[in-house]
Design an enzyme around this catalytic site. Structure first.
Site, short mmCIF file in Angstrom:
data_model
loop_
_atom_site.label_atom_id
_atom_site.label_comp_id
_atom_site.label_asym_id
_atom_site.label_seq_id
_atom_site.Cartn_x
_atom_site.Cartn_y
_atom_site.Cartn_z
CG ASP A 26 -1.86 1.09 1.41
OD1 ASP A 26 -2.66 1.38 0.47
OD2 ASP A 26 -1.59 1.97 1.95
CD GLU A 80 -2.21 2.27 -3.36
OE1 GLU A 80 -3.37 2.74 -3.71
OE2 GLU A 80 -1.66 2.41 -2.31
#
Length: 721
Positions: free
Chosen positions: A343, A379
């Site tokens: 993330d 990401e």
């Protein structure tokens, strides 16, 4: 109680079969107490006197698995200098393998007075915080081994442990929403029938329920609020929180592996649940604040935040890097997971303020013999300056391709001038990844993910409808690149309903037939809706959970998705190991390029057609005879060739098939928009009319002798939907 010196390594609580070693890093600590919590919440404090290289350690022969514990760290409390030690706060072990309980929003968790922030609050937090748990490392893995699907063969399914299982009618209500349910035969059967090869689980590291949500009667559903990087989230455990969550997680992985499905974890190493300078003291803040967090150089009482969550971990310090690497290795070696999606990965790469593709984090991953061998997905953005880094990660990494998402959405909502970008995304986005020596697997292609509209909502809403989140409908992304197909939200109009189904199928087929690695959001294969809410982070309820009661349109969507995944699996032309070049390859039995982009007349696209902003139609020709690379067994792959016709306009358009040198006959295998039957055979040069917002997939066998990877028979449906 006997007290032995113990060892400084490994960090955390380590049960060796007879007793437990405890080791905690803190450079700033002056004293450290190990606190053992009994069943009634009583606390016994044991002074840790042994310190080696800032690691405080002790061994207790009597401590067994299931023992709850924490630490109290004595040291300077000087926020202006970046130090926040506070022995009145019972702290979690950063290396805790299991965590019991859930932190409340009680004032005792904070080291300042709510009414007067300049004043200290020394109220004891022991009764209101979470406890670390000693766990047994022993588990019968049997003959478990990773499925190890080749990356280009992978189809990823982004799933939420609770959301996917909470409403499944074939799972006992008592175990829904747990790791047991995620490994249940009913879920595994669905995944196998769908054809996905990997589940990417939204955060299962122990996270915290945000105080501001709890106060509003809501919950953190997504889980991007980690506090324990080694501990499976305890609220997803069926049988208990004193180590049972570890056993349950391992059994879930074992069950999925037995079904030949990989497990990828969505991990949040960029920040922690302790938030900004006004957050609670749960763990790292009270252990060694300046060593764990990025602080503002000019004002160390505040945190440098590139995540929008209040803090960022300090990736330059060796102990933070060690924490992350130890955590990653633990999940691979002890929990048997097969990869990670990071993330806000740009934050992990930051050395000072800029994103550096040669940062310490990338270097240490590259040389690690365990982590470098699993699937690594970034990401590739954060909220800091220069944080959008799609295409900027090193060769070992794959990336969520945000440009793929945006372009495919735009093309299928008939935005003008998107044709050139659309073909680049279909072909694997070589413009983004080839310059770093990467291949199509660098691109994780997706149209929808947990953050944003579902696929059904993408074709049903122009605007977000987030009123249920309690923020006036202003949270979430406002530019969704969506089109409601003619009405906002639910409608009884049959034509609009049919158009929405067709457009969902078009988007799904595009995703699964693009070069790269496709990722499907759970429930999209069944047309799941969130009523237009594109930010369901706090909706732990039926709005976000997958509804398994399907109507006819949803069943059609499921069948179609299964068919396209099977098509991708059976035909190597849709999952190339190398980028398409648009040139004729040496040593292949074809004079045609590996890919051609054809106009509606069946000839190569002209410059004027490329430059025409209103052109929303094309045919992709994939030359199966132009696949030069061998498969893993050294056999040369010879595959079928494919024609895929796209009509993203709102009107019927006549398409002409290319001349006979591309193939004398083409068999219709799948498509949307009706007008022609599956199984129909079309001759070269023939013309057919294709409805607006439709696609058509045709195949032809390779010329000459069929190779190992030739086509298999597909279940044929009577007509295109």
């Amino acid at each position: 109680m006997q007290i032995w010196p113990g060892q400084s390594y490994p960090l955390g609580a380590t049960f060796d079969g007879s007793g437990t070693n405890f080791a905690l890093f803190s450079e700033i600590a002056e004293r450290v107490e190990l606190c053992l919590i009994d069943e009634d919440g009583g606390e016994r404090r044991v002074e840790i006197t042994e310190v080696d290289a800032y690691v405080w350690h002790i061994y207790l022969p009597s401590v067994q698995p299931g023992q709850r514990y924490g630490f109290r760290v004595h040291g300077p409390y000087d926020p202006a200098a970046g130090h926040r030690c506070d022995p009145s706060k019972l702290l979690l072990d950063p290396y805790a393998k299991a965590i019991a309980g859930m932190a409340s929003n009680h004032p005792s968790l904070y080291s300042y007075d709510f009414d007067s922030p300049e004043e200290r609050n020394t109220e004891d937090s022991g009764e209101h915080t979470m406890h670390s748990v000693v766990v047994s490392p022993y588990f019968d893995w049997g003959n478990d081994h990773p499925p190890a699907h080749e990356y280009h063969d992978t189809v990823i399914y982004e799933a939420h442990v609770k959301g996917l299982t909470m409403l499944h009618p074939d799972i006992d209500e008592n175990i829904r929403g747990t790791y047991v349910a995620m490994g249940h035969p009913a879920i595994i059967e669905h995944l196998k029938e769908l054809g996905v090869t990997a589940v990417e689980l939204m955060p299962v590291h122990q996270f915290v329920q945000d105080g501001h949500l709890v106060e509003k009667g809501m919950r953190n559903y997504w889980g991007y609020n980690t506090i324990g990087f080694f501990a499976p989230h305890n609220e997803y455990s069926y049988s208990g929180q004193l180590g049972q969550q570890v056993q349950e997680f391992k059994q879930m992985v074992k069950n999925l592996h037995e079904a030949d499905i990989e497990v990828i974890l969505d991990v949040v190493y960029n920040h922690t649940a302790e938030g900004n300078h006004q957050g609670p003291t749960l763990c790292f803040r009270g252990i060694d604040n300046a060593a764990y967090y990025r602080l503002v150089e000019e004002d160390k009482a505040h945190y440098y935040d590139t995540t929008g969550t209040g803090n960022s971990l300090l990736m330059r310090t060796p102990h933070v890097l060690q924490l992350i690497m130890d955590s990653l290795r633990y999940w691979v070696t002890e929990m048997h997971v097969d990869g990670f999606r990071f993330d806000l990965a740009s934050t992990l790469a930051r050395e000072l303020h800029e994103v550096d593709r040669l940062s310490a984090f990338f270097d240490i991953i590259q040389q690690d013999p365990v982590i470098s061998q699993v699937k690594l997905i970034a990401e590739p953005w954060d909220l800091g300056e220069g944080g959008y880094q799609v295409g900027g990660f090193p060769p070992l990494w794959s990336e969520w391709n945000g440009k793929y998402r945006d372009t495919v959405r735009d093309f299928h909502r008939s935005e003008p001038g998107t044709l050139g970008d659309f073909t680049s995304r279909l072909a694997g986005s070589s413009d983004l990844y080839q310059h770093t020596g990467r291949t199509p697997i660098a691109s994780i292609n997706f149209v929808t993910a947990h953050d944003g509209f579902t696929l059904r909502d993408l074709v049903s809403y122009n605007e977000r409808h987030n009123e249920a989140n309690g923020e006036g409908g202003n949270d979430g992304e406002s530019h969704n690149r969506s089109w409601n197909s003619g009405a906002e939200g639910p409608t009884e109009d049959r034509e609009i309903q049919e158009l929405r189904l067709r457009r969902m199928k078009n988007l799904m087929a595009t995703l699964l037939l693009s070069q790269g690695v496709p990722m499907i959001l759970h429930g999209d294969e069944m047309g799941r809706t969130q009523d237009g809410n594109n930010n369901t982070y706090c909706q732990d309820n039926e709005l976000s959970w997958v509804d398994w009661e399907l109507d006819q349109h949803q069943m059609e969507m499921l069948w179609f998705t299964q068919a396209v995944i099977a098509l991708r699996r059976d035909h190597p032309i849709f999952r190339r190991r190398r980028f398409l070049q648009g040139v004729t390859r040496e040593g292949v039995d074809s004079d045609l390029p590996d890919v051609e982009w054809l106009g509606t007349d069946g000839a190569l696209m002209t410059d004027s057609a490329w430059e025409d902003a209103q052109n929303k139609c094309l045919t992709m020709f994939l030359n199966g005879s132009g696949i030069p690379e061998p498969n893993l067994r050294g056999q040369r792959i010879v595959g079928d060739s494919a024609l895929v016709m796209f009509n993203a306009s709102g009107n019927p358009v006549d398409f002409t098939l290319p001349p006979a040198d591309h193939g004398e006959e083409w068999k219709v295998v799948l498509g949307t928009g009706g007008t022609i039957d599956v199984g129909s055979v079309l001759e070269a040069g023939s013309t057919l009319s294709r409805p607006g917002h439709s696609l058509l997939i045709m195949m032809r066998p390779p010329v000459g002798e069929r190779g190992e990877a030739g086509p298999s028979e597909h279940e044929e449906r009577p007509a295109l939907a």
